[in-house]
Design a protein around this motif. Structure first.
Motif, PDB file in Angstrom:
ATOM      1  N   SER A   1      -2.386  -9.362   0.114  1.00 32.84           N
ATOM      2  CA  SER A   1      -3.353  -8.282  -0.060  1.00 32.84           C
ATOM      3  C   SER A   1      -4.508  -8.750  -0.938  1.00 32.84           C
ATOM      4  O   SER A   1      -4.390  -9.707  -1.693  1.00 32.84           O
ATOM      5  N   LYS A   2      -5.599  -8.035  -0.855  1.00 31.66           N
ATOM      6  CA  LYS A   2      -6.705  -8.294  -1.771  1.00 31.66           C
ATOM      7  C   LYS A   2      -6.458  -7.503  -3.048  1.00 31.66           C
ATOM      8  O   LYS A   2      -5.747  -6.512  -3.056  1.00 31.66           O
ATOM      9  N   ALA A   3      -7.048  -7.936  -4.131  1.00 29.37           N
ATOM     10  CA  ALA A   3      -6.828  -7.265  -5.405  1.00 29.37           C
ATOM     11  C   ALA A   3      -7.407  -5.855  -5.375  1.00 29.37           C
ATOM     12  O   ALA A   3      -8.588  -5.668  -5.089  1.00 29.37           O
ATOM     13  N   PRO A   4      -6.626  -4.814  -5.674  1.00 24.57           N
ATOM     14  CA  PRO A   4      -7.152  -3.455  -5.707  1.00 24.57           C
ATOM     15  C   PRO A   4      -8.049  -3.248  -6.918  1.00 24.57           C
ATOM     16  O   PRO A   4      -7.897  -3.929  -7.932  1.00 24.57           O
ATOM     17  N   GLU A   5      -8.953  -2.315  -6.809  1.00 26.44           N
ATOM     18  CA  GLU A   5      -9.904  -2.088  -7.884  1.00 26.44           C
ATOM     19  C   GLU A   5      -9.354  -1.180  -8.964  1.00 26.44           C
ATOM     20  O   GLU A   5      -9.850  -1.161 -10.081  1.00 26.44           O
ATOM     21  N   ALA A   6      -8.358  -0.394  -8.655  1.00 25.60           N
ATOM     22  CA  ALA A   6      -7.835   0.548  -9.644  1.00 25.60           C
ATOM     23  C   ALA A   6      -6.347   0.711  -9.441  1.00 25.60           C
ATOM     24  O   ALA A   6      -5.812   0.455  -8.369  1.00 25.60           O
ATOM     25  N   ALA A   7      -5.681   1.162 -10.492  1.00 23.80           N
ATOM     26  CA  ALA A   7      -4.252   1.437 -10.401  1.00 23.80           C
ATOM     27  C   ALA A   7      -4.028   2.655  -9.521  1.00 23.80           C
ATOM     28  O   ALA A   7      -4.949   3.448  -9.280  1.00 23.80           O
ATOM     29  N   PRO A   8      -2.814   2.847  -9.006  1.00 23.02           N
ATOM     30  CA  PRO A   8      -2.530   4.022  -8.192  1.00 23.02           C
ATOM     31  C   PRO A   8      -2.899   5.306  -8.916  1.00 23.02           C
ATOM     32  O   PRO A   8      -2.769   5.403 -10.130  1.00 23.02           O
ATOM     33  N   LYS A   9      -3.349   6.281  -8.166  1.00 19.56           N
ATOM     34  CA  LYS A   9      -3.788   7.540  -8.747  1.00 19.56           C
ATOM     35  C   LYS A   9      -2.689   8.146  -9.606  1.00 19.56           C
ATOM     36  O   LYS A   9      -1.539   8.224  -9.198  1.00 19.56           O
ATOM     37  N   GLY A  10      -3.049   8.604 -10.804  1.00 24.87           N
ATOM     38  CA  GLY A  10      -2.086   9.243 -11.668  1.00 24.87           C
ATOM     39  C   GLY A  10      -1.457   8.296 -12.673  1.00 24.87           C
ATOM     40  O   GLY A  10      -0.848   8.730 -13.651  1.00 24.87           O
ATOM     41  N   LEU A  11      -1.605   6.982 -12.464  1.00 29.44           N
ATOM     42  CA  LEU A  11      -1.033   6.014 -13.391  1.00 29.44           C
ATOM     43  C   LEU A  11      -2.085   5.596 -14.407  1.00 29.44           C
ATOM     44  O   LEU A  11      -3.267   5.499 -14.110  1.00 29.44           O
TER      45      LEU A  11
ATOM     46  N   GLU B   1       0.832  -1.199   0.000  1.00 30.52           N
ATOM     47  CA  GLU B   1       0.000   0.000   0.000  1.00 30.52           C
ATOM     48  C   GLU B   1       0.867   1.250   0.000  1.00 30.52           C
ATOM     49  O   GLU B   1       0.522   2.265  -0.605  1.00 30.52           O
ATOM     50  N   ALA B   2       2.018   1.200   0.677  1.00 29.60           N
ATOM     51  CA  ALA B   2       2.924   2.341   0.678  1.00 29.60           C
ATOM     52  C   ALA B   2       3.416   2.641  -0.730  1.00 29.60           C
ATOM     53  O   ALA B   2       3.484   3.801  -1.152  1.00 29.60           O
ATOM     54  N   LEU B   3       3.755   1.597  -1.483  1.00 30.30           N
ATOM     55  CA  LEU B   3       4.209   1.806  -2.851  1.00 30.30           C
ATOM     56  C   LEU B   3       3.074   2.351  -3.716  1.00 30.30           C
ATOM     57  O   LEU B   3       3.280   3.201  -4.575  1.00 30.30           O
ATOM     58  N   ARG B   4       1.862   1.846  -3.492  1.00 31.03           N
ATOM     59  CA  ARG B   4       0.707   2.372  -4.223  1.00 31.03           C
ATOM     60  C   ARG B   4       0.461   3.838  -3.873  1.00 31.03           C
ATOM     61  O   ARG B   4      -0.065   4.597  -4.674  1.00 31.03           O
ATOM     62  N   SER B   5       0.838   4.232  -2.669  1.00 30.20           N
ATOM     63  CA  SER B   5       0.624   5.604  -2.231  1.00 30.20           C
ATOM     64  C   SER B   5       1.657   6.564  -2.796  1.00 30.20           C
ATOM     65  O   SER B   5       1.496   7.782  -2.683  1.00 30.20           O
ATOM     66  N   GLY B   6       2.722   6.035  -3.388  1.00 34.63           N
ATOM     67  CA  GLY B   6       3.714   6.900  -4.008  1.00 34.63           C
ATOM     68  C   GLY B   6       5.095   6.831  -3.414  1.00 34.63           C
ATOM     69  O   GLY B   6       5.972   7.617  -3.787  1.00 34.63           O
ATOM     70  N   ALA B   7       5.325   5.906  -2.478  1.00 35.94           N
ATOM     71  CA  ALA B   7       6.662   5.788  -1.892  1.00 35.94           C
ATOM     72  C   ALA B   7       7.639   5.264  -2.933  1.00 35.94           C
ATOM     73  O   ALA B   7       7.280   4.470  -3.797  1.00 35.94           O
ATOM     74  N   ALA B   8       8.880   5.735  -2.843  1.00 38.17           N
ATOM     75  CA  ALA B   8       9.915   5.267  -3.758  1.00 38.17           C
ATOM     76  C   ALA B   8      10.375   3.876  -3.393  1.00 38.17           C
ATOM     77  O   ALA B   8      11.015   3.197  -4.184  1.00 38.17           O
ATOM     78  N   GLY B   9      10.060   3.430  -2.187  1.00 33.34           N
ATOM     79  CA  GLY B   9      10.473   2.112  -1.745  1.00 33.34           C
ATOM     80  C   GLY B   9      10.362   2.015  -0.245  1.00 33.34           C
ATOM     81  O   GLY B   9       9.709   2.844   0.387  1.00 33.34           O
ATOM     82  N   PHE B  10      10.986   1.008   0.325  1.00 35.72           N
ATOM     83  CA  PHE B  10      10.880   0.858   1.770  1.00 35.72           C
ATOM     84  C   PHE B  10      12.127   0.171   2.316  1.00 35.72           C
ATOM     85  O   PHE B  10      12.871  -0.500   1.598  1.00 35.72           O
ATOM     86  N   LEU B  11      12.317   0.353   3.599  1.00 33.43           N
ATOM     87  CA  LEU B  11      13.421  -0.272   4.326  1.00 33.43           C
ATOM     88  C   LEU B  11      12.892  -0.821   5.640  1.00 33.43           C
ATOM     89  O   LEU B  11      11.933  -0.289   6.199  1.00 33.43           O
TER      90      LEU B  11
ATOM     91  N   VAL C   1       6.818  -1.323 -10.490  1.00 33.09           N
ATOM     92  CA  VAL C   1       6.629  -2.623  -9.839  1.00 33.09           C
ATOM     93  C   VAL C   1       5.159  -2.806  -9.471  1.00 33.09           C
ATOM     94  O   VAL C   1       4.561  -3.859  -9.707  1.00 33.09           O
ATOM     95  N   VAL C   2       4.563  -1.771  -8.886  1.00 33.52           N
ATOM     96  CA  VAL C   2       3.153  -1.826  -8.500  1.00 33.52           C
ATOM     97  C   VAL C   2       2.278  -2.120  -9.717  1.00 33.52           C
ATOM     98  O   VAL C   2       1.409  -3.000  -9.695  1.00 33.52           O
ATOM     99  N   LEU C   3       2.505  -1.376 -10.787  1.00 31.38           N
ATOM    100  CA  LEU C   3       1.657  -1.518 -11.969  1.00 31.38           C
ATOM    101  C   LEU C   3       1.861  -2.872 -12.640  1.00 31.38           C
ATOM    102  O   LEU C   3       0.921  -3.441 -13.194  1.00 31.38           O
ATOM    103  N   ALA C   4       3.072  -3.394 -12.578  1.00 29.52           N
ATOM    104  CA  ALA C   4       3.320  -4.720 -13.149  1.00 29.52           C
ATOM    105  C   ALA C   4       2.472  -5.778 -12.450  1.00 29.52           C
ATOM    106  O   ALA C   4       1.930  -6.683 -13.092  1.00 29.52           O
ATOM    107  N   TYR C   5       2.325  -5.658 -11.122  1.00 31.60           N
ATOM    108  CA  TYR C   5       1.476  -6.582 -10.380  1.00 31.60           C
ATOM    109  C   TYR C   5       0.004  -6.340 -10.691  1.00 31.60           C
ATOM    110  O   TYR C   5      -0.758  -7.274 -10.933  1.00 31.60           O
TER     111      TYR C   5
END
Length: 225
Positions: free
Chosen positions: A143-153, A94-104, A210-214
């Motif tokens: 996660s459950k399948a999201p209904e839409a791609a991240p905003k702006g994509l 969800e963080a990546l879908r929200s626009g994060a560049a990544g995570f640690l 990566v998000v959009l590929a999934y």
């Protein structure tokens, strides 16, 4: 000089990060926030290069703060690196879908933290190929399948067949060099395909690819069988 904003509700965590970053010649801490609202406000005031963003904070959590930073055109140059405890936080996808560049993960090695900040500023994937395959796959499967791609994509119909192929390989965690070897092209050609896919899809960085590929089904996480 790479300008970093620290956002974490634990003073000792921020102090530890500041001590590490201040030892580097090319990194400087420009501000600290102890909750999401303060992080968002400081990001707008300071426009740092990178925000190290904790997920669990009072008033506004790190996911919402990340989402608002990503949606603000004035902050398009800001890269958010989300911090997670991994075993407890299941919000990475969800963080990546929200626009994060990544995570640690918070207990990452200092050298890996420093490298991640520099990589994020360069606009590349903050996630190593191995981490991408293991962690993104795991969180996507939970996660459950999201209904839409991240905003702006946009959807992937704008891509050429080769760009779709490259997008799938990015989603699998391959670097540009690995993609080049897989497709028998030069690394520069692979990088060009990745860059064109980012432009056509409106992706801020490689993490959103990566998000959009999934979510497009090019890479099949658990919810797609």
């Amino acid at each position: 000089m790479i300008r970093v904003l620290l956002a974490d509700d634990q003073l000792l965590v921020r102090a530890g990060f500041r001590a590490l970053l201040d030892l580097q010649d090319d990194l400087t801490v420009v501000g600290e926030a102890d909750d999401g609202e303060a992080a968002l406000q400081l990001a707008r005031e300071l426009v740092p290069d990178v925000v190290l963003m904790d997920i669990r904070m009072p008033r506004m959590d790190g996911l919402e703060a990340t989402r608002r930073i990503a949606e603000d055109p004035a902050l398009s140059s800001v890269r958010v690196v989300v911090l997670t405890t991994f075993e407890l936080d299941e919000y990475v996808f969800e963080a990546l879908r929200s626009g994060a560049a990544g995570f640690l993960v918070k207990d990452t090695e200092p050298a890996d933290l420093l490298r991640a900040i520099r990589v994020a500023v360069a606009g590349d994937a903050l996630l190593s190929p191995g981490v991408t395959r293991r962690l993104i796959g795991e969180f996507a499967a939970r996660s459950k399948a999201p209904e839409a791609a991240p905003k702006g994509l946009t959807d992937i119909s704008a891509l050429t067949e080769r760009e779709r192929e490259v997008l799938a390989l990015v989603g699998m965690g391959l670097s540009n060099e690995e993609i080049a070897r897989r497709l028998v092209v030069s690394p520069l050609t692979a990088k060009t395909h990745v860059s064109r896919a980012m432009v056509k899809l409106g992706a801020r960085d490689r993490a959103q690819l990566v998000v959009l590929a999934y979510e497009s089904g090019l890479v099949r996480p658990g919810w797609l069988g």
